[in-house]
Design a protein around this motif. Structure first.
Motif, PDB file in Angstrom:
ATOM      1  N   TYR A 125       5.358   9.002  10.603  1.00  0.00           N
ATOM      2  CA  TYR A 125       3.982   8.929  10.110  1.00  0.00           C
ATOM      3  C   TYR A 125       3.360  10.315  10.153  1.00  0.00           C
ATOM      4  O   TYR A 125       3.769  11.188  10.926  1.00  0.00           O
ATOM      5  N   MET A 167      -6.350  13.864   2.771  1.00  0.00           N
ATOM      6  CA  MET A 167      -6.056  12.505   2.336  1.00  0.00           C
ATOM      7  C   MET A 167      -6.846  12.175   1.065  1.00  0.00           C
ATOM      8  O   MET A 167      -6.310  11.542   0.141  1.00  0.00           O
ATOM      9  N   VAL A 189       5.373   3.789  -0.866  1.00  0.00           N
ATOM     10  CA  VAL A 189       5.824   3.947   0.509  1.00  0.00           C
ATOM     11  C   VAL A 189       7.337   3.712   0.566  1.00  0.00           C
ATOM     12  O   VAL A 189       7.876   2.856  -0.146  1.00  0.00           O
ATOM     13  N   ARG A 209      -0.848   0.901  10.229  1.00  0.00           N
ATOM     14  CA  ARG A 209      -1.560   2.162  10.448  1.00  0.00           C
ATOM     15  C   ARG A 209      -2.652   2.000  11.496  1.00  0.00           C
ATOM     16  O   ARG A 209      -2.921   2.917  12.276  1.00  0.00           O
ATOM     17  N   TYR A 215      -5.047  13.709  -1.796  1.00  0.00           N
ATOM     18  CA  TYR A 215      -3.840  12.960  -2.168  1.00  0.00           C
ATOM     19  C   TYR A 215      -4.183  11.701  -2.958  1.00  0.00           C
ATOM     20  O   TYR A 215      -3.585  11.432  -4.010  1.00  0.00           O
ATOM     21  N   LEU A 216      -5.156  10.941  -2.486  1.00  0.00           N
ATOM     22  CA  LEU A 216      -5.492   9.675  -3.138  1.00  0.00           C
ATOM     23  C   LEU A 216      -6.216   9.868  -4.463  1.00  0.00           C
ATOM     24  O   LEU A 216      -6.213   8.971  -5.310  1.00  0.00           O
ATOM     25  N   CYS A 229       0.291   4.093   1.115  1.00  0.00           N
ATOM     26  CA  CYS A 229       0.142   4.845   2.363  1.00  0.00           C
ATOM     27  C   CYS A 229       0.804   4.145   3.539  1.00  0.00           C
ATOM     28  O   CYS A 229       0.923   4.730   4.628  1.00  0.00           O
ATOM     29  N   GLU A 245      -7.035   5.122   7.948  1.00  0.00           N
ATOM     30  CA  GLU A 245      -6.999   5.596   6.561  1.00  0.00           C
ATOM     31  C   GLU A 245      -6.517   7.038   6.431  1.00  0.00           C
ATOM     32  O   GLU A 245      -6.271   7.515   5.312  1.00  0.00           O
ATOM     33  N   GLN A 246      -6.345   7.747   7.548  1.00  0.00           N
ATOM     34  CA  GLN A 246      -5.819   9.111   7.502  1.00  0.00           C
ATOM     35  C   GLN A 246      -4.307   9.159   7.656  1.00  0.00           C
ATOM     36  O   GLN A 246      -3.715  10.238   7.601  1.00  0.00           O
ATOM     37  N   PRO A 306      -0.046   7.905  -6.558  1.00  0.00           N
ATOM     38  CA  PRO A 306       0.554   8.266  -5.264  1.00  0.00           C
ATOM     39  C   PRO A 306       1.946   7.648  -5.138  1.00  0.00           C
ATOM     40  O   PRO A 306       2.220   6.578  -5.679  1.00  0.00           O
ATOM     41  N   LEU A 335      -0.314   8.365   6.786  1.00  0.00           N
ATOM     42  CA  LEU A 335       0.704   8.058   5.780  1.00  0.00           C
ATOM     43  C   LEU A 335       1.991   7.684   6.504  1.00  0.00           C
ATOM     44  O   LEU A 335       2.414   8.384   7.422  1.00  0.00           O
ATOM     45  N   ASP A 365       0.838  -1.197   0.000  1.00  0.00           N
ATOM     46  CA  ASP A 365       0.000   0.000   0.000  1.00  0.00           C
ATOM     47  C   ASP A 365       0.875   1.250   0.000  1.00  0.00           C
ATOM     48  O   ASP A 365       1.775   1.375   0.840  1.00  0.00           O
TER      49      ASP A 365
END
Length: 494
Positions: free
Chosen positions: A343, A351, A363, A177, A354-355, A171, A195-196, A360, A198, A169
């Motif tokens: 993070y 977010m 990582v 996360r 960004y997505l 993120c 989900e918020q 994107p 990174l 992923d």
């Protein structure tokens, strides 16, 4: 208290010493055992519980290493003041790495090579000729949780599927996360969904990523003096930068309003380098500023784990009702700089922005390292490590304060001592900052002048001030460094 009754289950998976340890931790956390209370001797408790004395010794050793109790020579074990101590609710496994943190530094003492190291210390100068360095970055020698990290690394690689070596992923792994979000809520009062978040290799990378989300047409304000690395990061990104004055409560919000900035970078839990802890009223004023227009606050919570007085104030993000705070955190200060896992918690709308963009960034932390850290968090290792480190750093912190009060009271004042791993010393005997730094250097001691952290063209908020970091120095080095500073600044013999 010698007739203390602890319900032990001999059929449980948890060892008896761990059950004893967990009992005392819960009693201390919930206030039923107050600070200063003397615990039963290991012999008395072992007899009362009908277990071996070594079982009780293991439990007491673990409680000492985590900062819940302290061993007073010739007197016994006493409950510590756990105000500010971190304790979570993560799942635990057998604590085979008990005491592997703070105790490792002490374990180095007495080894044959240690005597030689002390005798030949002058030959171990760094490349600039310093013997003792009150460094502002790094961790205590021997404090890395080798046993737990090695075991988790082996488990992760043993259980690895081919998918572990794919990109994953962008993120960051969702399971990591989730673990970070749980930790932030318990320990820092941060309200966010996994989900918020990174994940990235260091704050520099995350700030660069933030630039791609917000765009370069931004004016950002920073306190003066400030964390110069972030100042340069924003310059490289093309942001227009400006400085804001600060007082004993942190950034001056009225001054901030006059700058015309639409972003501000702050460290409310422990401002670097001034050591200011921003009180709640000032935090709310800052949030009110952000609520006027499309403004954002970048909250860098870089060393919030270490606090030595009073209860920690929850993160600024936890009070944010309008999605104006971008929260930055890192494991570099608490575990090791080389871990390079940081993070960023974004407001939901950022977010989504960004997505919704194309491609994107991948990582920058390997999936294997992410999985190791996830287990480190979930299995309670991080909780125990933080408590060991806080106990270790508090010992050094208290040693410095005793010196400043007892031996240097007529030479200097100090501040910024309630959190983090450094404090500031202001000379009041007529020495300038440069003279203080140079006199220390002549005796092989490196200290850091406050002016090193000023933004170009600005004046220092106070004169004759130096910074002393204490994380990286063993206590015997810290004591010798202190003696040399006393000689350098007060004109006495070493």
């Amino acid at each position: 208290m010698n007739d203390l009754i602890i319900s032990l289950d001999t059929k449980a998976d948890a060892p008896l010493y761990e059950q004893i340890c967990e009992y005392f931790k819960q009693e201390i956390q919930e206030g039923r055992l107050a600070a200063g209370v003397r615990l039963p001797s290991s012999r008395a408790l072992a007899g009362n519980l009908a277990v071996s004395r070594s079982t009780v010794d293991l439990a007491y050793d673990q409680l000492v290493s985590e900062g819940y109790i302290e061993a007073v020579p010739c007197k016994g074990y006493y409950v510590c003041d756990i105000e500010g101590l971190y304790y979570g609710t993560g799942r635990r496994q057998e604590q085979t790495d008990a005491g592997s943190g703070a105790s490792q530094e002490g374990a180095l003492k007495g080894r044959p090579h240690e005597t030689k190291r002390q005798a030949d210390r002058e030959s171990f100068k760094d490349r600039d000729g310093f013997v003792y360095d009150f460094a502002l970055n790094g961790i205590a020698p021997g404090s890395f949780p080798h046993n737990a990290w090695r075991r988790l690394s082996r488990q992760v690689l043993t259980d690895a599927q081919d998918s572990l070596f794919a990109l994953g992923d962008p993120c960051g792994e969702l399971s990591l996360r989730e673990a970070i979000a749980e930790y932030l809520y318990r320990a820092r009062g941060v309200h966010c969904e996994p989900e918020q978040i990174l994940v990235g290799a260091g704050n520099d990378y995350l700030l660069m990523l933030l630039c791609t989300i917000l765009g370069r047409d931004r004016r950002i304000a920073m306190e003066n003096p400030t964390y110069r690395s972030a100042w340069h990061d924003f310059g490289h990104m093309g942001f227009e930068r400006c400085v804001v004055n600060q007082d004993e409560q942190g950034i001056d919000v009225k001054d901030l309003e006059q700058t015309g900035a639409d972003m501000v970078y702050v460290m409310p839990s422990h401002q670097f380098p001034m050591g200011t802890v921003m009180p709640l009223k000032r935090r709310l004023s800052l949030l009110k500023w952000a609520g006027r227009g499309e403004r954002y606050i970048i909250e860098d919570d870089y060393d919030s784990e270490f606090r030595y007085k009073g209860k920690p104030i929850p993160a600024l993000q936890g009070f944010d009702k309008e999605e104006r705070v971008i929260y930055l955190g890192t494991f570099s200060k608490s575990i090791a700089p080389s871990i390079r896992i940081s993070y960023m918690v974004l407001p939901k709308k950022l977010m989504r922005r960004y997505l919704s963009g194309e491609n994107p960034f991948s990582v920058t932390v390997s999936r294997a390292d992410q999985k190791i850290l996830e287990r480190f968090l979930r299995e309670g290792h991080y909780e125990r490590h933080l408590n060991r480190m806080r106990s270790l750093y508090k010992g050094k912190h208290d040693l410095l304060l005793r010196w400043l009060k007892d031996s240097m009271g007529n030479v200097c004042t100090y501040f910024g001592e309630h959190a983090g791993v450094h404090l500031l010393v202001q000379l009041k005997n007529g020495l300038s900052e440069q003279e203080a730094v140079e006199k220390a250097a002549r005796l092989g001691v490196r200290v850091y002048g406050l002016s090193e952290f000023l933004v170009s063209g600005q004046t220092p908020p106070m004169q004759s001030t130096v910074l002393l970091g204490y994380a990286t120095m063993p206590e015997e080095d810290l004591e010798e460094g202190i003696k040399r500073l006393t000689a350098a600044w007060s004109g006495t013999e070493i």
